[in-house]
Design a protein around this motif. Structure first.
Motif, PDB file in Angstrom:
ATOM      1  N   GLY B  85       0.802  -1.218   0.000  1.00  0.00           N
ATOM      2  CA  GLY B  85       0.000   0.000   0.000  1.00  0.00           C
ATOM      3  C   GLY B  85       0.829   1.259   0.000  1.00  0.00           C
ATOM      4  N   HIS B  86       2.059   1.166  -0.487  1.00  0.00           N
ATOM      5  CA  HIS B  86       2.895   2.358  -0.404  1.00  0.00           C
ATOM      6  C   HIS B  86       2.444   3.460  -1.345  1.00  0.00           C
ATOM      7  CE1 HIS B  86       5.760   1.880   2.685  1.00  0.00           C
ATOM      8  NE2 HIS B  86       6.584   2.764   2.171  1.00  0.00           N
ATOM      9  N   ASN B  87       1.709   3.091  -2.389  1.00  0.00           N
ATOM     10  CA  ASN B  87       1.152   4.156  -3.227  1.00  0.00           C
ATOM     11  C   ASN B  87       0.199   5.016  -2.413  1.00  0.00           C
ATOM     12  OD1 ASN B  87      -0.603   1.983  -3.034  1.00  0.00           O
ATOM     13  ND2 ASN B  87      -1.734   2.617  -4.854  1.00  0.00           N
ATOM     14  N   GLY B  88      -0.395   4.445  -1.365  1.00  0.00           N
ATOM     15  CA  GLY B  88      -1.284   5.211  -0.490  1.00  0.00           C
ATOM     16  C   GLY B  88      -0.540   6.314   0.235  1.00  0.00           C
ATOM     17  N   PHE B  89       0.556   5.961   0.911  1.00  0.00           N
ATOM     18  CA  PHE B  89       1.339   6.976   1.634  1.00  0.00           C
ATOM     19  C   PHE B  89       1.914   8.008   0.671  1.00  0.00           C
ATOM     20  CE2 PHE B  89       2.366   2.949   4.093  1.00  0.00           C
ATOM     21  CZ  PHE B  89       1.260   3.082   4.896  1.00  0.00           C
ATOM     22  N   PHE B  90       2.378   7.482  -0.457  1.00  0.00           N
ATOM     23  CA  PHE B  90       2.967   8.318  -1.491  1.00  0.00           C
ATOM     24  C   PHE B  90       1.926   9.318  -2.007  1.00  0.00           C
ATOM     25  CE2 PHE B  90       4.423   8.573  -6.041  1.00  0.00           C
ATOM     26  CZ  PHE B  90       5.660   9.119  -5.804  1.00  0.00           C
ATOM     27  N   ILE B 114       4.479  19.006   5.936  1.00  0.00           N
ATOM     28  CA  ILE B 114       3.090  18.537   6.032  1.00  0.00           C
ATOM     29  C   ILE B 114       2.932  17.177   5.368  1.00  0.00           C
ATOM     30  CG2 ILE B 114       0.735  19.013   5.248  1.00  0.00           C
ATOM     31  CD1 ILE B 114       1.378  21.997   5.669  1.00  0.00           C
ATOM     32  N   ALA B 115       3.510  17.052   4.172  1.00  0.00           N
ATOM     33  CA  ALA B 115       3.407  15.773   3.456  1.00  0.00           C
ATOM     34  C   ALA B 115       4.018  14.647   4.284  1.00  0.00           C
ATOM     35  CB  ALA B 115       4.115  15.876   2.109  1.00  0.00           C
ATOM     36  N   GLY B 116       5.170  14.941   4.882  1.00  0.00           N
ATOM     37  CA  GLY B 116       5.823  13.930   5.703  1.00  0.00           C
ATOM     38  C   GLY B 116       4.982  13.547   6.902  1.00  0.00           C
ATOM     39  N   LEU B 117       4.401  14.546   7.556  1.00  0.00           N
ATOM     40  CA  LEU B 117       3.584  14.284   8.742  1.00  0.00           C
ATOM     41  C   LEU B 117       2.342  13.470   8.393  1.00  0.00           C
ATOM     42  CD1 LEU B 117       3.727  17.631  10.769  1.00  0.00           C
ATOM     43  CD2 LEU B 117       4.736  15.422  11.339  1.00  0.00           C
ATOM     44  N   VAL B 118       1.698  13.853   7.288  1.00  0.00           N
ATOM     45  CA  VAL B 118       0.491  13.127   6.891  1.00  0.00           C
ATOM     46  C   VAL B 118       0.839  11.681   6.541  1.00  0.00           C
ATOM     47  CG1 VAL B 118      -1.326  12.995   5.166  1.00  0.00           C
ATOM     48  CG2 VAL B 118      -0.722  15.191   6.148  1.00  0.00           C
ATOM     49  N   GLY B 119       1.933  11.521   5.807  1.00  0.00           N
ATOM     50  CA  GLY B 119       2.380  10.160   5.482  1.00  0.00           C
ATOM     51  C   GLY B 119       2.651   9.355   6.744  1.00  0.00           C
ATOM     52  N   ALA B 120       3.309   9.995   7.705  1.00  0.00           N
ATOM     53  CA  ALA B 120       3.629   9.328   8.959  1.00  0.00           C
ATOM     54  C   ALA B 120       2.370   8.919   9.702  1.00  0.00           C
ATOM     55  CB  ALA B 120       4.476  10.252   9.828  1.00  0.00           C
ATOM     56  N   LEU B 121       1.382   9.813   9.697  1.00  0.00           N
ATOM     57  CA  LEU B 121       0.140   9.540  10.414  1.00  0.00           C
ATOM     58  C   LEU B 121      -0.576   8.319   9.841  1.00  0.00           C
ATOM     59  CD1 LEU B 121      -1.597  10.891  12.664  1.00  0.00           C
ATOM     60  CD2 LEU B 121      -2.982  11.817  10.808  1.00  0.00           C
ATOM     61  N   PHE B 122      -0.682   8.289   8.509  1.00  0.00           N
ATOM     62  CA  PHE B 122      -1.348   7.144   7.878  1.00  0.00           C
ATOM     63  C   PHE B 122      -0.551   5.863   8.109  1.00  0.00           C
ATOM     64  CE2 PHE B 122      -3.912  10.336   5.998  1.00  0.00           C
ATOM     65  CZ  PHE B 122      -5.075   9.718   5.600  1.00  0.00           C
ATOM     66  N   ALA B 123       0.768   5.996   8.053  1.00  0.00           N
ATOM     67  CA  ALA B 123       1.602   4.815   8.268  1.00  0.00           C
ATOM     68  C   ALA B 123       1.467   4.318   9.698  1.00  0.00           C
ATOM     69  CB  ALA B 123       3.056   5.150   7.957  1.00  0.00           C
TER      70      ALA B 123
END
Lengths: 339, 385
Positions: B85-90, B114-123
């Protein structure tokens, strides 16, 4: 104050009562042996003590603190170092990396500074490496320093695993069959090593071991488990000649156990044929319920009492040796009923 | 594409995997090595970015993919958690950056945070799932997670500009593709550094331990739960930032380019590159990012033309099909070769050259018998068994 104190520990897996009413105590600077036939619950006891299993009842205290519920990694950081029956190490990593991994809790820096790479991190990493090297020197394993652990011989692995347990900077060391896979000479050497380690690191140890000479030599106190219950305890020399222990191990009959549990192959066969085997084989309720533990007065007394009751209980219940001694067969009332 | 910069940052950092031969210093030894380094630097830092044929944009893609590769390698290679599901974080990183820049007028630099934080949150959410589920089922859950994102969040009106795609315009100084490539390269260097530090510190050792045996890890005092989550969060952060870069690379973020195909490409490039090998993952990602470009625009096109011509027996329809799926075919072939023959992936093949370039003697053994040693050796042997 004892370093480790286990009270009334019991755990059940489905229908199997793996441990029941286990009491044991390890005092400062003692090497305590935990012995018993296969399937007696020794490793289960280890897993309960180190937090891998949650016991159903009972408590584990470490230096007076109740740590029954603490997860394994917390206990490891607290000072519980342990080894596994079939070698617990990171097989694809090198020996030195394993020793560094084992120092995880004492690394002395947090994840973030590790990722950034501060001067503290590099200094601490050097110290971790130095300590790992010191342990390799101590165990004489410097020659496999940069080799993958996976390909080493079993004896070497057991030794290195001991090194890893040491690297966690333990206060109490729990060793699960440290001599398995070793020859008699190596086992003797390990005995010396354990005594040296105790002296140099001021360690307290709880050791599961089958190698009797080693137990006799290094252990200050021995607990014997059988079928999840404490069968006996005492000085190794006493335990060695303890009739029930001998019975449990060698299949000889303990004199007092004979009365209740003697059962010949003929009987087993008869039971099977008449389909009544289940009646007294699988019924745990036969475990003497009237054996009430005496009121506790001091740990030592309690310990003795519990051991006595457990021994009596298990004898009554099913002290069933693997191999039978020459037949002498007093009939019991129970067996009369079933026959 | 961007190997040169990566090399500068990862000096012999493979956790003591290679035998301790030590470097052989001496001025003469360095002459051929410096020539190789110079040639590589010329090609990757000057020749490609300044190319007129659009190679710079592809090189930027390669950097972005390489960051995703490193992110995925942290999960699959170091921690042993398969993510489809890495396309999701991406994608969520791409949308977050584009949305915050265009709609919320957030400063350019801050959109990456922001992008990093959002990616981190979903991960992190995914990591919480992974605490309970492992192996194949985790892979399925991550797959479903990304598919759900694709159908839900990536279709939300305010985020996607009512389905038309969220624009993300680069600032003035980055409009030139060459500059943007250098910009992406800088991010890749940081990602490589993070991965290097990860393995050089207790975190990397903890991840390897919990990947192999959680009980042993716990006995060593490693908080398995926490470190699994750390791996997910770190991976998600990198993937989110890479997503932001992608947003600026293409200038308009739509859901269409962020489908399951992308996740598959990510996993393929990481595995073919060589799980656990930083060098290999960067090379693999670069290869997969640029493969279709290489097959279309360079000398490889004539090779492809010839092979496809042979394989299609003169049928025009078959030829068109083969051309269309050439990249996928090569990816599958690479995966097959990796699993069966070269468990260390591309990284294994290049390890000897890489080490030589930085001063070690050329290790012929490592080149000819990659199974004996190296990061993929253990996994490889288990595949063989």
């Amino acid at each position: 104050m004892s370093v480790l104190e286990v009270r009334d520990l019991a755990i059940r897996f489905g229908g199997l009562q793996a441990l029941q009413g286990l009491n044991l105590e390890v005092n400062e600077y003692e090497i305590v042996g935990l012995i018993g036939p296969n399937g007696a619950g020794k490793t289960t006891a280890f897993n309960c003590i180190t937090g891998f299993y949650q016991p159903n009842t009972g408590s584990v205290s470490y230096r007076g603190r109740d740590v029954t519920k603490a997860p394994p990694h917390v206990k490891a950081a607290m000072g519980f170092g342990r080894t596994f029956q079939n070698v617990g190490m990171v097989k694809s990593a090198t020996a030195i990396d394993n020793l560094k991994t084992a120092q995880h809790a004492k690394a002395g820096y947090d994840v973030l500074s590790g990722l950034v790479g501060t001067s503290l991190t590099s200094r601490r990493e050097r110290e971790l490496t130095a300590k790992a090297d010191a342990i390799l020197d101590l165990l004489g394993l410097q020659h496999i320093r940069d080799k993958r652990v996976g390909g080493q011989s079993y004896g070497t692995l057991k030794l290195l695993e001991l090194g890893c347990a040491l690297a966690t900077d333990p206060d109490i060391l729990l060793l699960d069959e440290p001599t398995s896979g070793m020859g008699p000479d190596e086992s003797d050497e390990l005995g010396d090593r354990l005594l040296t380690l105790r002296r140099e690191f001021a360690l307290t140890m709880l050791v599961i071991e089958h190698h009797v000479p080693l137990v006799l030599r290094v252990c200050d106190h021995v607990y014997v488990l059988n079928f999840g219950r404490l069968l006996a305890e005492g000085k190794p020399s006493v335990i060695q000649t303890h009739p029930e222990v001998v019975a449990a191990y060698l299949g000889g009959e303990a004199p007092e156990a004979l009365e209740q549990t003697q059962e010949t192959e003929e009987d087993a066969e008869l039971d099977r044929l008449t389909g009544q085997a289940a009646q007294h084989h699988d019924n745990p309720s036969i475990a003497a319920p009237e054996l009430v533990e005496p009121e506790p007065s001091g740990p030592a007394r309690r310990r003795r009492a519990a051991a006595a009751s457990a021994a009596a209980g298990s004898a009554e219940e099913r002290l069933r040796p693997k191999k039978r001694a020459p037949r002498k067969r007093p009939a019991t009332t129970e067996e009369d009923e079933s026959a | 594409m961007s190997v040169v910069e990566e090399r500068a940052d990862a000096p012999a950092a493979e956790q003591g995997q290679a035998p301790r031969t030590g470097r052989q210093f001496g001025p003469i030894r360095w002459v051929p090595r410096l020539m190789v380094m110079g040639a590589l630097a010329y090609v990757f830092l000057y020749r490609i970015p300044q190319d007129d044929g659009g190679a710079a944009a592809i090189a930027a893609d390669a950097c972005i993919y390489a960051i995703v590769g490193i992110s995925l390698n942290i999960l699959i290679g170091h921690t042993g958690q398969l993510s489809l599901g890495h396309n999701g974080f991406f994608g969520i990183g791409a949308f977050a950056a584009a949305y915050s820049l265009t709609v919320r007028d957030v400063p350019f630099a801050l959109t990456f945070v922001i992008a990093g934080l959002v990616g981190a949150l979903f991960a992190l959410v995914m990591g919480l799932v992974a605490l309970r589920i492992t192996g194949l089922y985790l892979a399925l859950i991550t797959l479903v997670f990304a598919l759900t994102l694709e159908e839900s969040l990536f279709e939300v009106e305010w985020l996607t500009n009512a389905g038309g795609g969220q624009p993300a315009d680069r600032p003035e100084w980055l409009i030139d593709d060459a500059n943007f490539f250098y910009f992406c390269l800088a991010f890749l260097v940081v990602a490589v550094y993070i991965d290097y530090r990860l393995l050089a510190s207790k975190t990397g050792r903890a991840l390897l331990a919990l990947k192999e045996n959680e009980r042993v890890a716990e006995a060593f005092g490693i908080n398995v739960t926490a470190f699994k989550l750390i791996a997910f969060v770190l991976s998600g952060t990198l993937a989110g930032v890479a997503g932001a870069l992608l947003a600026y690379r293409i200038g308009l973020v739509t859901a269409s380019g962020l489908g399951f195909n992308l996740a598959l490409t990510f996993v393929l490039m990481t595995v073919v590159g060589g799980l656990g090998s930083r060098l290999g993952v960067v090379l693999g990602a670069s290869l997969f990012a640029s493969l279709s470009f290489l097959l279309e625009e360079t000398w490889m096109h004539s090779v492809q033309e010839f092979l496809v011509g042979l394989a299609s027996f003169g049928s025009e329809g078959a030829k068109a099909n083969l051309e269309q799926y050439a990249v996928g075919f090569l990816g599958a072939l690479g995966l097959l070769l990796t699993i069966v023959q070269f468990p260390g992936g591309i990284g294994q093949q290049f390890r000897a050259f890489f080490d030589w370039t930085f001063g070690k003697p050329f290790d012929v053994h490592a080149l000819l018998h990659p199974q004996d040693d190296g990061p993929g050796a253990v996994e490889g042997s288990s595949v063989r068994a």
